[in-house]
Design a protein around this motif. Structure first.
Motif, PDB file in Angstrom:
ATOM      1  N   UNK A 163     -78.405  94.435  72.444  1.00  0.00           N
ATOM      2  CA  UNK A 163     -78.646  95.683  72.749  1.00  0.00           C
ATOM      3  C   UNK A 163     -79.982  95.892  73.088  1.00  0.00           C
ATOM      4  N   UNK A 164     -80.495  96.476  74.065  1.00  0.00           N
ATOM      5  CA  UNK A 164     -82.020  97.162  74.041  1.00  0.00           C
ATOM      6  C   UNK A 164     -81.507  98.582  73.740  1.00  0.00           C
ATOM      7  N   UNK A 165     -82.184  99.216  72.793  1.00  0.00           N
ATOM      8  CA  UNK A 165     -81.831 100.475  72.207  1.00  0.00           C
ATOM      9  C   UNK A 165     -82.101 101.564  73.299  1.00  0.00           C
TER      10      UNK A 165
ATOM     11  N   UNK B  32     -70.407  86.879  71.353  1.00  0.00           N
ATOM     12  CA  UNK B  32     -70.572  88.400  71.358  1.00  0.00           C
ATOM     13  C   UNK B  32     -70.625  88.728  69.589  1.00  0.00           C
TER      14      UNK B  32
ATOM     15  N   UNK C 215     -66.944  93.112  74.626  1.00  0.00           N
ATOM     16  CA  UNK C 215     -68.272  93.234  75.625  1.00  0.00           C
ATOM     17  C   UNK C 215     -68.633  94.879  75.331  1.00  0.00           C
TER      18      UNK C 215
ATOM     19  N   UNK D 160     -72.398 103.525  85.708  1.00  0.00           N
ATOM     20  CA  UNK D 160     -71.894 102.132  85.723  1.00  0.00           C
ATOM     21  C   UNK D 160     -70.430 102.478  84.920  1.00  0.00           C
TER      22      UNK D 160
ATOM     23  N   UNK E  97     -73.276  97.024  80.331  1.00  0.00           N
ATOM     24  CA  UNK E  97     -73.828  98.182  80.653  1.00  0.00           C
ATOM     25  C   UNK E  97     -75.341  98.244  80.697  1.00  0.00           C
TER      26      UNK E  97
ATOM     27  N   UNK F 192     -68.483  96.765  72.607  1.00  0.00           N
ATOM     28  CA  UNK F 192     -69.073  97.092  71.208  1.00  0.00           C
ATOM     29  C   UNK F 192     -70.019  95.867  70.536  1.00  0.00           C
TER      30      UNK F 192
ATOM     31  N   UNK G  79     -84.448  97.117  69.542  1.00  0.00           N
ATOM     32  CA  UNK G  79     -85.646  97.681  69.521  1.00  0.00           C
ATOM     33  C   UNK G  79     -85.906  98.730  70.731  1.00  0.00           C
TER      34      UNK G  79
ATOM     35  N   UNK H   1     -80.815 101.595  76.402  1.00  0.00           N
ATOM     36  CA  UNK H   1     -80.855 101.299  77.565  1.00  0.00           C
ATOM     37  C   UNK H   1     -79.442 100.893  77.994  1.00  0.00           C
ATOM     38  N   UNK H   2     -78.447 101.529  77.239  1.00  0.00           N
ATOM     39  CA  UNK H   2     -77.014 101.283  78.021  1.00  0.00           C
ATOM     40  C   UNK H   2     -76.561 102.335  79.022  1.00  0.00           C
ATOM     41  N   UNK H   3     -76.326 102.223  80.100  1.00  0.00           N
ATOM     42  CA  UNK H   3     -76.099 103.047  81.161  1.00  0.00           C
ATOM     43  C   UNK H   3     -74.690 103.269  81.692  1.00  0.00           C
ATOM     44  N   UNK H   4     -73.907 103.741  80.953  1.00  0.00           N
ATOM     45  CA  UNK H   4     -72.589 103.625  81.118  1.00  0.00           C
ATOM     46  C   UNK H   4     -71.783 105.212  81.378  1.00  0.00           C
ATOM     47  N   UNK H   5     -71.035 105.448  82.220  1.00  0.00           N
ATOM     48  CA  UNK H   5     -70.488 106.894  82.178  1.00  0.00           C
ATOM     49  C   UNK H   5     -68.980 106.869  82.701  1.00  0.00           C
ATOM     50  N   UNK H   6     -68.168 107.400  82.102  1.00  0.00           N
ATOM     51  CA  UNK H   6     -66.696 107.468  82.657  1.00  0.00           C
ATOM     52  C   UNK H   6     -66.445 109.089  82.359  1.00  0.00           C
TER      53      UNK H   6
END
Lengths: 219, 75
Positions: B35-37, A210, B29, A47, A76, B31, A218, B39-44
């Protein structure tokens, strides 16, 4: 199939249609206990923070902002449904407390920019560094203090951060503003701009809250 | 909608509304938020998002600086 997560609320699900989210997918609700998370199906694993994706993320959350004050997820966040449900279940006490904290409010941002250079450079000792850090914190508090003066009853919480750059000092302030007093808040900042000609201001918002998330991370 | 509302609400003049909206939105958005540790799925292009976020923020500050300098020069 994974889920892209936008926000979570404790308000009941509504029949009001939501705007399309990422990948043009329609958002839906995943409920776990007292919490409702807004999600949409997500294909793939990559993404990019492209403009259309960022706007899609924010657009869905802001549709909820019209009804209540949700907790926004960071851009993300892509998870399996089982992972999301486990997170909502385990984090429920903290999420519900956060929702109570922001209820009836929106976030407003104020950047205060000073012409005087920021204090930068190498420090010769740990003591010198700590003294500089203390001066910075004092400066942040002082700035937030005069920005907030006279706004009693308009804001519930404040978060302050400082961005040191080579030629300007910028203090970034986030206010959790009561929705019913949003216009008064804006008028207050506008008056401040006229009064404090020694610095420049940038006001933004209203945003989802935010800057006021205290949810533990967790695994 | 967020692309044409007063999100930027700029007291500081000189920004394009949508430009300011994007800068301020990124500031929020990338920073902040729940957050679900892990589980962030970002790539650039294999660039770490945190690094990208700092650059984007620095970019917005540069723009602010340019406006301030132009304002100072005009005084």
């Amino acid at each position: 199939m994974s889920l892209y997560v936008y926000c979570v609320t404790d308000e009941p699900d509504s029949d009001t249609p939501l705007p399309p989210g990422l990948q043009e997918r329609m958002p839906r609700i995943v409920s776990e206990g007292l919490l409702n998370a807004a999600v949409s199906d997500f294909d793939g694993k990559d993404l990019t923070p492209a403009k259309e994706n960022i706007f899609a993320h924010e657009r869905v959350i802001e549709a909820f902002m019209d009804r209540s004050t949700p907790l926004p997820f960071r851009f993300g966040t892509v998870v399996a449904e089982a992972t999301l449900r486990e997170f909502l279940d385990k984090s429920a006490p903290v999420l519900l407390a956060d929702l109570e904290k922001v209820r009836g409010c929106v976030e407003m941002g104020v950047k205060v920019m000073f012409a005087a250079p920021a204090e930068t450079g190498a420090y010769r000792s740990g003591t010198e560094f700590l003294k500089a850090k203390r001066r910075l914190q004092d400066f942040q508090r002082e700035t937030a203090g005069w920005v907030e003066a006279g706004m009693e009853g308009l804001i519930r919480l404040t978060e302050v951060s400082f961005v040191p750059i080579s030629t300007k000092n910028i203090v970034t302030i986030a206010h959790l503003v009561l929705r019913d007093h949003l216009n008064e808040y804006k008028s207050h900042i506008e008056a401040l701009v006229l009064e404090r000609t020694d610095c420049a201001f940038l006001r933004s918002g209203p945003w989802p809250p935010y800057s006021f998330i205290t949810t533990p991370r967790l695994g | 909608m967020i692309t044409n509302d007063n999100k930027g609400d700029a007291i500081l003049s000189g920004f394009q509304d949508d430009e300011l909206s994007v800068f301020e939105m990124l500031d929020h958005i990338l920073a902040k938020g729940v957050v679900i540790s892990g589980e962030i799925t970002i790539s650039v292009a294999d660039i770490d998002l945190v690094y990208l976020g700092v650059n984007v923020l620095a970019g917005s500050i540069d723009t602010i600086q340019q406006i301030l300098q132009a304002r100072d020069a005009g005084k």
